[in-house]
Design an enzyme around this catalytic site. Structure first.
Site, PDB file in Angstrom:
ATOM      1  N   LYS A 139       0.864  -1.387   0.051  1.00 55.74           N
ATOM      2  CA  LYS A 139       0.037   0.121   0.017  1.00 55.74           C
ATOM      3  C   LYS A 139       0.833   1.422   0.020  1.00 55.74           C
ATOM      4  O   LYS A 139       0.693   2.180  -0.909  1.00 55.74           O
ATOM      5  CB  LYS A 139      -1.033  -0.007   1.168  1.00 55.74           C
ATOM      6  CG  LYS A 139      -2.003  -0.970   1.366  1.00 55.74           C
ATOM      7  CD  LYS A 139      -2.747  -0.854   2.355  1.00 55.74           C
ATOM      8  CE  LYS A 139      -2.272  -1.076   4.034  1.00 55.74           C
ATOM      9  NZ  LYS A 139      -1.737  -2.522   4.067  1.00 55.74           N
ATOM     10  N   THR A 140       1.756   1.276   0.867  1.00 59.09           N
ATOM     11  CA  THR A 140       2.704   2.509   1.118  1.00 59.09           C
ATOM     12  C   THR A 140       3.264   2.889  -0.189  1.00 59.09           C
ATOM     13  O   THR A 140       3.298   4.047  -0.509  1.00 59.09           O
ATOM     14  CB  THR A 140       3.481   2.500   2.275  1.00 59.09           C
ATOM     15  OG1 THR A 140       2.796   2.286   3.536  1.00 59.09           O
ATOM     16  CG2 THR A 140       4.485   3.739   2.605  1.00 59.09           C
ATOM     17  N   GLU A 199      -3.634   6.215   1.742  1.00 60.24           N
ATOM     18  CA  GLU A 199      -3.504   4.724   2.069  1.00 60.24           C
ATOM     19  C   GLU A 199      -4.519   4.243   2.560  1.00 60.24           C
ATOM     20  O   GLU A 199      -5.102   5.036   3.617  1.00 60.24           O
ATOM     21  CB  GLU A 199      -2.139   4.687   2.493  1.00 60.24           C
ATOM     22  CG  GLU A 199      -1.593   3.073   2.729  1.00 60.24           C
ATOM     23  CD  GLU A 199      -0.296   2.889   3.419  1.00 60.24           C
ATOM     24  OE1 GLU A 199      -0.084   2.318   4.292  1.00 60.24           O
ATOM     25  OE2 GLU A 199       0.592   3.822   3.458  1.00 60.24           O
TER      26      GLU A 199
END
Length: 464
Positions: free
Chosen positions: A120-121, A164
Protein backbone atom coordinates in the site's frame (compact mmCIF):
# COMPACT_ATOMS: atom_id res chain seq x y z
CA UNK A 1 -8.31 26.02 -1.26
CA UNK A 2 -11.20 23.54 -1.17
CA UNK A 3 -13.71 24.07 1.65
CA UNK A 4 -14.24 21.33 4.21
CA UNK A 5 -17.59 20.55 5.82
CA UNK A 6 -16.28 20.73 9.40
CA UNK A 7 -14.73 24.21 9.46
CA UNK A 8 -16.54 25.03 12.73
CA UNK A 9 -14.34 22.49 14.56
CA UNK A 10 -11.36 24.84 14.92
CA UNK A 11 -9.46 22.99 17.65
CA UNK A 12 -8.68 19.35 16.93
CA UNK A 13 -6.86 17.11 19.40
CA UNK A 14 -5.25 13.89 18.15
CA UNK A 15 -4.46 11.03 20.54
CA UNK A 16 -1.50 9.02 19.24
CA UNK A 17 -0.56 11.86 16.89
CA UNK A 18 2.85 10.41 16.00
CA UNK A 19 1.51 7.17 14.50
CA UNK A 20 2.27 6.45 10.85
CA UNK A 21 -1.35 7.06 9.88
CA UNK A 22 -1.99 9.98 12.22
CA UNK A 23 0.95 12.28 11.54
CA UNK A 24 0.02 12.84 7.89
CA UNK A 25 -3.59 13.71 8.75
CA UNK A 26 -2.41 16.05 11.53
CA UNK A 27 -0.05 17.85 9.17
CA UNK A 28 -2.75 18.38 6.54
CA UNK A 29 -5.16 19.72 9.19
CA UNK A 30 -2.56 22.13 10.58
CA UNK A 31 -1.73 23.40 7.10
CA UNK A 32 -5.47 23.84 6.41
CA UNK A 33 -5.67 26.32 9.28
CA UNK A 34 -6.99 24.16 12.10
CA UNK A 35 -5.41 24.42 15.55
CA UNK A 36 -4.00 20.95 16.07
CA UNK A 37 -2.88 19.54 19.40
CA UNK A 38 -1.83 15.99 20.11
CA UNK A 39 -0.18 13.50 22.38
CA UNK A 40 2.13 10.53 22.04
CA UNK A 41 4.75 8.65 24.02
CA UNK A 42 7.75 9.92 22.03
CA UNK A 43 8.60 12.88 19.80
CA UNK A 44 9.70 11.91 16.29
CA UNK A 45 11.34 13.98 13.59
CA UNK A 46 8.01 14.46 11.79
CA UNK A 47 6.37 15.57 15.04
CA UNK A 48 9.08 18.19 15.46
CA UNK A 49 8.29 19.41 11.95
CA UNK A 50 4.60 19.54 12.87
CA UNK A 51 5.43 21.60 15.97
CA UNK A 52 7.28 24.07 13.75
CA UNK A 53 4.00 24.55 11.86
CA UNK A 54 2.37 25.63 15.13
CA UNK A 55 0.87 22.43 16.51
CA UNK A 56 1.17 21.68 20.23
CA UNK A 57 2.34 18.16 21.07
CA UNK A 58 2.74 16.68 24.54
CA UNK A 59 4.60 13.57 25.64
CA UNK A 60 2.26 11.31 27.59
CA UNK A 61 -1.51 11.12 27.76
CA UNK A 62 -2.55 13.59 30.42
CA UNK A 63 -5.86 15.26 29.42
CA UNK A 64 -4.61 18.85 29.82
CA UNK A 65 -4.53 19.66 26.07
CA UNK A 66 -7.89 18.03 25.44
CA UNK A 67 -9.91 20.44 27.59
CA UNK A 68 -10.25 23.18 24.96
CA UNK A 69 -10.72 20.85 21.96
CA UNK A 70 -13.76 20.91 19.68
CA UNK A 71 -13.06 17.45 18.24
CA UNK A 72 -11.02 14.40 19.20
CA UNK A 73 -9.34 12.12 16.65
CA UNK A 74 -8.07 8.84 18.12
CA UNK A 75 -5.58 6.40 16.66
CA UNK A 76 -6.83 2.81 16.43
CA UNK A 77 -3.80 1.81 18.51
CA UNK A 78 -5.12 3.75 21.54
CA UNK A 79 -6.60 1.72 24.40
CA UNK A 80 -10.12 2.51 25.60
CA UNK A 81 -8.54 3.00 29.05
CA UNK A 82 -6.36 5.84 27.76
CA UNK A 83 -6.86 8.75 30.23
CA UNK A 84 -7.42 11.29 27.44
CA UNK A 85 -10.02 9.07 25.81
CA UNK A 86 -11.72 8.47 29.15
CA UNK A 87 -11.84 12.22 29.81
CA UNK A 88 -13.20 12.94 26.32
CA UNK A 89 -15.97 10.38 26.76
CA UNK A 90 -16.90 11.72 30.19
CA UNK A 91 -16.95 15.29 28.83
CA UNK A 92 -19.23 14.43 25.93
CA UNK A 93 -16.70 15.51 23.31
CA UNK A 94 -17.10 14.24 19.75
CA UNK A 95 -14.59 11.41 19.14
CA UNK A 96 -13.87 9.98 15.70
CA UNK A 97 -11.31 7.46 14.41
CA UNK A 98 -8.43 8.57 12.26
CA UNK A 99 -9.93 6.97 9.13
CA UNK A 100 -13.17 8.95 9.47
CA UNK A 101 -11.20 12.19 9.53
CA UNK A 102 -9.19 11.04 6.51
CA UNK A 103 -12.40 10.16 4.66
CA UNK A 104 -13.80 13.62 5.43
CA UNK A 105 -10.64 15.34 4.17
CA UNK A 106 -10.99 13.40 0.91
CA UNK A 107 -14.51 14.58 0.05
CA UNK A 108 -13.71 17.82 -1.83
CA UNK A 109 -11.11 16.08 -4.01
CA UNK A 110 -11.01 13.52 -6.78
CA UNK A 111 -9.71 10.89 -4.42
CA UNK A 112 -7.65 7.74 -4.92
CA UNK A 113 -7.32 5.15 -2.12
CA UNK A 114 -4.86 2.25 -2.17
CA UNK A 115 -5.74 -0.86 -0.16
CA UNK A 116 -4.18 -4.30 0.16
CA UNK A 117 -2.31 -6.53 2.57
CA UNK A 118 1.09 -5.60 1.12
CA UNK A 119 2.44 -2.75 -1.01
CA UNK A 120 0.00 0.00 0.00
CA UNK A 121 2.61 2.53 1.08
CA UNK A 122 4.87 2.03 -1.94
CA UNK A 123 2.00 2.11 -4.44
CA UNK A 124 0.46 5.25 -2.92
CA UNK A 125 3.86 6.97 -2.97
CA UNK A 126 4.53 6.03 -6.60
CA UNK A 127 1.11 7.39 -7.63
CA UNK A 128 1.92 10.67 -5.86
CA UNK A 129 5.29 10.85 -7.63
CA UNK A 130 3.69 10.33 -11.05
CA UNK A 131 0.99 12.93 -10.38
CA UNK A 132 3.67 15.40 -9.25
CA UNK A 133 5.62 14.73 -12.45
CA UNK A 134 2.44 15.61 -14.36
CA UNK A 135 2.23 18.93 -12.44
CA UNK A 136 -1.06 17.91 -10.82
CA UNK A 137 0.16 18.89 -7.32
CA UNK A 138 -1.71 16.14 -5.43
CA UNK A 139 -2.47 16.14 -1.73
CA UNK A 140 -1.37 12.82 -0.24
CA UNK A 141 -1.37 10.97 3.07
CA UNK A 142 0.89 7.91 3.24
CA UNK A 143 1.88 5.44 5.96
CA UNK A 144 5.62 5.98 5.54
CA UNK A 145 8.19 8.68 4.81
CA UNK A 146 8.59 9.53 1.13
CA UNK A 147 12.40 9.70 0.91
CA UNK A 148 12.54 12.52 -1.64
CA UNK A 149 10.67 14.91 0.69
CA UNK A 150 11.29 13.35 4.12
CA UNK A 151 7.66 13.30 5.20
CA UNK A 152 4.49 11.22 4.87
CA UNK A 153 2.03 13.84 3.65
CA UNK A 154 1.71 16.90 1.46
CA UNK A 155 -0.97 19.53 0.99
CA UNK A 156 -1.04 20.09 -2.74
CA UNK A 157 -2.79 22.72 -4.80
CA UNK A 158 -4.46 20.38 -7.27
CA UNK A 159 -7.74 18.48 -7.50
CA UNK A 160 -6.40 15.05 -6.47
CA UNK A 161 -5.91 13.43 -3.09
CA UNK A 162 -4.08 10.10 -2.83
CA UNK A 163 -4.28 8.08 0.39
CA UNK A 164 -3.42 4.73 1.89
CA UNK A 165 -6.42 2.65 3.04
CA UNK A 166 -5.83 0.47 6.12
CA UNK A 167 -7.74 -2.80 6.40
CA UNK A 168 -6.08 -3.96 9.63
CA UNK A 169 -8.95 -2.77 11.83
CA UNK A 170 -11.66 -2.37 9.21
CA UNK A 171 -11.29 1.41 9.29
CA UNK A 172 -10.86 1.68 5.52
CA UNK A 173 -14.64 1.33 5.29
CA UNK A 174 -14.83 5.00 6.36
CA UNK A 175 -13.34 5.96 2.98
CA UNK A 176 -15.40 6.65 -0.13
CA UNK A 177 -12.84 7.25 -2.87
CA UNK A 178 -13.55 7.90 -6.54
CA UNK A 179 -10.78 5.47 -7.55
CA UNK A 180 -9.48 2.52 -5.55
CA UNK A 181 -6.64 0.02 -5.85
CA UNK A 182 -6.42 -3.39 -4.19
CA UNK A 183 -2.83 -4.59 -4.49
CA UNK A 184 -3.39 -8.07 -2.98
CA UNK A 185 -5.21 -9.81 -0.12
CA UNK A 186 -3.26 -12.10 2.20
CA UNK A 187 -3.81 -13.84 5.54
CA UNK A 188 -2.76 -10.87 7.66
CA UNK A 189 -4.58 -9.08 10.53
CA UNK A 190 -6.85 -12.08 10.84
CA UNK A 191 -7.16 -11.54 14.60
CA UNK A 192 -9.47 -8.58 13.82
CA UNK A 193 -11.50 -10.76 11.44
CA UNK A 194 -12.03 -13.63 13.90
CA UNK A 195 -9.34 -15.70 12.12
CA UNK A 196 -11.66 -15.96 9.11
CA UNK A 197 -10.13 -15.27 5.68
CA UNK A 198 -13.60 -15.01 4.14
CA UNK A 199 -14.49 -12.16 6.52
CA UNK A 200 -11.30 -10.35 5.57
CA UNK A 201 -12.07 -10.88 1.87
CA UNK A 202 -15.60 -9.58 2.37
CA UNK A 203 -14.28 -6.39 3.97
CA UNK A 204 -12.46 -5.64 0.71
CA UNK A 205 -15.72 -6.17 -1.19
CA UNK A 206 -17.40 -3.65 1.11
CA UNK A 207 -14.50 -1.23 0.57
CA UNK A 208 -14.90 -1.56 -3.20
CA UNK A 209 -18.66 -1.09 -2.99
CA UNK A 210 -18.05 2.24 -1.21
CA UNK A 211 -16.99 3.68 -4.56
CA UNK A 212 -19.60 5.81 -6.35
CA UNK A 213 -21.32 4.25 -9.34
CA UNK A 214 -19.08 6.29 -11.66
CA UNK A 215 -15.88 5.19 -9.92
CA UNK A 216 -13.54 2.37 -10.83
CA UNK A 217 -11.24 -0.05 -9.03
CA UNK A 218 -7.90 -1.52 -10.04
CA UNK A 219 -7.38 -5.15 -9.08
CA UNK A 220 -4.34 -7.43 -9.16
CA UNK A 221 -6.04 -10.48 -10.65
CA UNK A 222 -2.94 -12.63 -10.12
CA UNK A 223 -3.86 -12.74 -6.43
CA UNK A 224 -6.07 -15.71 -5.53
CA UNK A 225 -8.17 -13.87 -2.96
CA UNK A 226 -8.80 -10.97 -5.33
CA UNK A 227 -9.97 -13.44 -7.96
CA UNK A 228 -12.42 -14.83 -5.39
CA UNK A 229 -13.99 -11.44 -4.66
CA UNK A 230 -13.87 -9.82 -8.09
CA UNK A 231 -17.27 -11.22 -9.15
CA UNK A 232 -18.85 -9.71 -6.05
CA UNK A 233 -17.70 -6.18 -6.88
CA UNK A 234 -20.26 -4.14 -8.84
CA UNK A 235 -18.00 -1.36 -10.01
CA UNK A 236 -15.92 -0.93 -13.14
CA UNK A 237 -12.80 -3.09 -12.80
CA UNK A 238 -9.39 -2.57 -14.36
CA UNK A 239 -7.11 -5.54 -13.82
CA UNK A 240 -3.31 -5.85 -13.88
CA UNK A 241 -0.66 -8.51 -13.32
CA UNK A 242 1.49 -11.09 -15.10
CA UNK A 243 -1.40 -13.29 -16.23
CA UNK A 244 -2.85 -12.75 -19.70
CA UNK A 245 -6.29 -12.72 -18.06
CA UNK A 246 -5.57 -9.21 -16.82
CA UNK A 247 -6.36 -6.19 -18.95
CA UNK A 248 -2.85 -4.81 -18.32
CA UNK A 249 -0.28 -7.60 -18.53
CA UNK A 250 3.30 -7.28 -17.26
CA UNK A 251 5.75 -8.98 -19.66
CA UNK A 252 9.33 -9.09 -20.92
CA UNK A 253 10.87 -8.29 -17.55
CA UNK A 254 14.64 -7.98 -17.51
CA UNK A 255 17.18 -6.33 -15.26
CA UNK A 256 19.90 -4.05 -16.60
CA UNK A 257 22.34 -2.17 -14.37
CA UNK A 258 20.07 -2.61 -11.35
CA UNK A 259 16.99 -1.32 -13.19
CA UNK A 260 13.94 -3.47 -13.89
CA UNK A 261 12.63 -2.93 -17.40
CA UNK A 262 9.33 -4.35 -18.60
CA UNK A 263 6.48 -4.07 -21.06
CA UNK A 264 2.86 -3.44 -20.22
CA UNK A 265 0.36 -4.85 -22.70
CA UNK A 266 -3.13 -3.32 -22.81
CA UNK A 267 -5.36 -6.20 -23.97
CA UNK A 268 -8.38 -3.88 -24.25
CA UNK A 269 -6.63 -1.42 -26.53
CA UNK A 270 -5.46 -3.53 -29.49
CA UNK A 271 -2.73 -5.07 -27.31
CA UNK A 272 -0.90 -1.76 -27.21
CA UNK A 273 2.57 -2.05 -25.68
CA UNK A 274 4.09 0.41 -23.23
CA UNK A 275 7.71 0.26 -22.07
CA UNK A 276 8.60 1.23 -18.52
CA UNK A 277 11.53 1.02 -16.10
CA UNK A 278 11.92 1.21 -12.33
CA UNK A 279 14.90 1.32 -10.00
CA UNK A 280 12.87 -0.60 -7.38
CA UNK A 281 13.84 -4.23 -6.84
CA UNK A 282 11.71 -7.37 -6.73
CA UNK A 283 8.63 -8.79 -8.39
CA UNK A 284 6.42 -7.33 -5.66
CA UNK A 285 7.50 -3.84 -6.71
CA UNK A 286 6.60 -4.55 -10.33
CA UNK A 287 3.04 -5.06 -9.09
CA UNK A 288 3.20 -1.80 -7.12
CA UNK A 289 4.62 0.16 -10.03
CA UNK A 290 2.10 -1.31 -12.47
CA UNK A 291 -0.83 -0.45 -10.21
CA UNK A 292 0.37 3.16 -10.11
CA UNK A 293 0.87 3.24 -13.89
CA UNK A 294 -2.66 1.95 -14.48
CA UNK A 295 -4.13 4.60 -12.16
CA UNK A 296 -2.22 7.27 -14.10
CA UNK A 297 -3.26 5.93 -17.52
CA UNK A 298 -6.93 6.04 -16.50
CA UNK A 299 -6.46 9.67 -15.43
CA UNK A 300 -5.05 10.44 -18.90
CA UNK A 301 -1.53 11.18 -17.71
CA UNK A 302 0.97 10.96 -20.54
CA UNK A 303 3.48 8.13 -20.88
CA UNK A 304 6.25 10.72 -20.71
CA UNK A 305 5.06 12.02 -17.33
CA UNK A 306 4.49 8.49 -16.00
CA UNK A 307 8.06 7.57 -16.93
CA UNK A 308 9.34 10.77 -15.30
CA UNK A 309 7.39 10.02 -12.11
CA UNK A 310 8.89 6.53 -11.95
CA UNK A 311 12.37 7.90 -12.49
CA UNK A 312 11.88 10.65 -9.87
CA UNK A 313 10.68 8.18 -7.25
CA UNK A 314 13.37 7.63 -4.62
CA UNK A 315 11.48 5.11 -2.50
CA UNK A 316 9.83 5.12 0.93
CA UNK A 317 11.51 4.96 4.30
CA UNK A 318 11.88 1.39 5.63
CA UNK A 319 10.67 -0.16 2.35
CA UNK A 320 13.77 -1.95 1.05
CA UNK A 321 15.80 1.13 1.97
CA UNK A 322 19.44 0.52 1.03
CA UNK A 323 22.53 2.13 2.54
CA UNK A 324 26.19 1.26 3.18
CA UNK A 325 28.15 0.93 6.40
CA UNK A 326 31.85 0.22 7.01
CA UNK A 327 32.90 -2.35 9.61
CA UNK A 328 36.67 -2.57 10.00
CA UNK A 329 37.03 -0.85 6.60
CA UNK A 330 34.86 -3.51 4.94
CA UNK A 331 31.80 -2.23 3.05
CA UNK A 332 28.52 -3.81 4.11
CA UNK A 333 25.15 -3.26 2.45
CA UNK A 334 22.33 -2.60 4.91
CA UNK A 335 18.70 -3.01 3.86
CA UNK A 336 16.01 -1.72 6.21
CA UNK A 337 12.51 -3.07 5.62
CA UNK A 338 9.21 -2.71 7.46
CA UNK A 339 7.75 -6.03 6.28
CA UNK A 340 6.57 -8.29 9.11
CA UNK A 341 4.36 -10.86 7.34
CA UNK A 342 6.02 -13.98 5.84
CA UNK A 343 5.05 -12.92 2.31
CA UNK A 344 6.67 -9.51 2.82
CA UNK A 345 9.81 -11.06 4.29
CA UNK A 346 10.01 -13.47 1.36
CA UNK A 347 9.67 -10.53 -1.07
CA UNK A 348 12.56 -8.77 0.70
CA UNK A 349 14.76 -11.86 0.53
CA UNK A 350 14.00 -12.49 -3.15
CA UNK A 351 14.61 -8.85 -4.04
CA UNK A 352 17.92 -8.92 -2.14
CA UNK A 353 19.07 -12.06 -3.95
CA UNK A 354 18.05 -10.49 -7.23
CA UNK A 355 20.00 -7.29 -6.56
CA UNK A 356 23.00 -8.95 -4.83
CA UNK A 357 23.00 -12.44 -6.37
CA UNK A 358 26.37 -13.67 -5.09
CA UNK A 359 26.32 -12.20 -1.59
CA UNK A 360 25.58 -13.89 1.71
CA UNK A 361 22.73 -12.42 3.74
CA UNK A 362 22.34 -11.87 7.48
CA UNK A 363 18.81 -10.96 8.54
CA UNK A 364 17.94 -9.44 11.91
CA UNK A 365 14.22 -10.00 12.41
CA UNK A 366 11.87 -8.77 15.11
CA UNK A 367 8.54 -10.69 15.04
CA UNK A 368 5.51 -8.40 15.33
CA UNK A 369 2.60 -9.47 17.56
CA UNK A 370 2.15 -12.77 19.38
CA UNK A 371 -1.08 -13.46 17.47
CA UNK A 372 0.60 -13.13 14.04
CA UNK A 373 3.52 -15.31 15.15
CA UNK A 374 1.09 -17.98 16.34
CA UNK A 375 -1.18 -17.89 13.29
CA UNK A 376 1.66 -17.94 10.73
CA UNK A 377 4.24 -19.93 12.69
CA UNK A 378 4.99 -22.51 9.98
CA UNK A 379 5.23 -19.80 7.31
CA UNK A 380 7.74 -17.87 9.44
CA UNK A 381 9.84 -21.02 9.91
CA UNK A 382 9.91 -21.60 6.16
CA UNK A 383 10.75 -18.07 5.05
CA UNK A 384 13.31 -17.28 7.76
CA UNK A 385 15.23 -20.40 6.75
CA UNK A 386 16.02 -18.79 3.39
CA UNK A 387 18.75 -16.43 4.67
CA UNK A 388 22.34 -17.45 5.36
CA UNK A 389 22.39 -16.05 8.91
CA UNK A 390 19.44 -15.21 11.15
CA UNK A 391 19.42 -13.11 14.31
CA UNK A 392 16.01 -13.29 15.97
CA UNK A 393 14.87 -10.65 18.43
CA UNK A 394 12.10 -11.03 21.00
CA UNK A 395 8.51 -10.63 19.76
CA UNK A 396 7.31 -7.02 19.69
CA UNK A 397 3.90 -7.19 21.39
CA UNK A 398 2.25 -4.08 19.85
CA UNK A 399 -0.10 -3.78 22.86
CA UNK A 400 -0.90 -7.53 22.85
CA UNK A 401 -0.54 -9.73 25.90
CA UNK A 402 1.79 -12.74 25.61
CA UNK A 403 0.28 -15.99 24.39
CA UNK A 404 1.37 -19.12 26.21
CA UNK A 405 3.77 -21.19 24.11
CA UNK A 406 4.41 -18.43 21.56
CA UNK A 407 7.92 -16.99 21.67
CA UNK A 408 11.00 -16.23 19.61
CA UNK A 409 12.75 -19.05 21.45
CA UNK A 410 10.19 -21.55 20.14
CA UNK A 411 10.43 -20.08 16.65
CA UNK A 412 14.21 -20.28 16.47
CA UNK A 413 14.18 -23.77 17.98
CA UNK A 414 12.09 -24.93 15.03
CA UNK A 415 14.16 -23.07 12.43
CA UNK A 416 17.46 -24.37 13.81
CA UNK A 417 16.42 -28.00 13.18
CA UNK A 418 17.39 -27.48 9.54
CA UNK A 419 19.44 -24.27 9.69
CA UNK A 420 22.64 -24.02 11.71
CA UNK A 421 23.33 -20.26 11.49
CA UNK A 422 20.46 -19.08 13.69
CA UNK A 423 20.91 -17.03 16.84
CA UNK A 424 18.42 -15.87 19.47
CA UNK A 425 19.26 -12.32 20.55
CA UNK A 426 17.07 -12.28 23.66
CA UNK A 427 19.08 -10.12 26.08
CA UNK A 428 22.08 -10.05 23.74
CA UNK A 429 23.31 -7.11 21.68
CA UNK A 430 23.14 -7.74 17.90
CA UNK A 431 25.75 -5.02 17.30
CA UNK A 432 28.32 -6.97 19.33
CA UNK A 433 27.50 -10.09 17.31
CA UNK A 434 27.88 -8.18 14.02
CA UNK A 435 31.25 -6.80 15.12
CA UNK A 436 32.60 -10.32 15.60
CA UNK A 437 30.91 -12.09 12.65
CA UNK A 438 30.55 -9.46 9.90
CA UNK A 439 33.21 -11.06 7.70
CA UNK A 440 30.88 -14.03 7.05
CA UNK A 441 28.34 -12.01 4.99
CA UNK A 442 28.11 -8.75 3.08
CA UNK A 443 24.39 -7.87 3.27
CA UNK A 444 22.58 -7.09 6.52
CA UNK A 445 18.78 -6.83 6.57
CA UNK A 446 16.94 -5.22 9.49
CA UNK A 447 13.42 -6.56 9.13
CA UNK A 448 10.24 -5.81 11.07
CA UNK A 449 7.73 -3.22 12.24
CA UNK A 450 8.50 -2.77 15.94
CA UNK A 451 11.57 -1.29 17.61
CA UNK A 452 14.02 -2.74 15.10
CA UNK A 453 14.10 0.63 13.30
CA UNK A 454 15.95 1.94 16.38
CA UNK A 455 18.46 -0.91 16.10
CA UNK A 456 18.96 -0.04 12.44
CA UNK A 457 19.71 3.54 13.42
CA UNK A 458 22.24 2.37 16.03
CA UNK A 459 23.97 0.27 13.37
CA UNK A 460 24.10 3.31 11.08
CA UNK A 461 25.43 5.55 13.83
CA UNK A 462 28.21 3.11 14.74
CA UNK A 463 29.47 2.24 11.27
CA UNK A 464 28.28 4.77 8.72
Amino acid sequence: MKLLGFQKYKKIHMIGIGGSGMIGVATILQKRGFKVTGSDLTITGELNELKKLGAKVQIGHEPKLIKNADLIVASSAISKRNPELVYANQSGLTIIPRAEMLGTLMKPYRSIAVAGSHGKTSTTSIIASIFNAANLSPTYVIGGQVLSVGRSSNLGEGDYMVVEADESDGSFLHLQPDVAVITNIDNDHLNFYESDQNKLNQSFVSFAENLPFYGHILLNLDNVNIRKISKKIHRKQITFGFSAKNRFQISNVHIKNGTQKFKLVDHLNNKKNYKFATKLSGKHNLYNVTAAICVALEEKISIKNIAKGLDDFKGVGRRFEISNIYIDSKTQVVIDDYGHHPAEIDATIQATKEKFPREKICMIFEPHRFSRTQQLFDDFVKVLSKVDYLLLLDIYPASERPIRGVSSRKLISEISKNHKNTYLMSGANPIDWLQVNHHQFSVIITQGAGTISKLHQKIQNKWQ
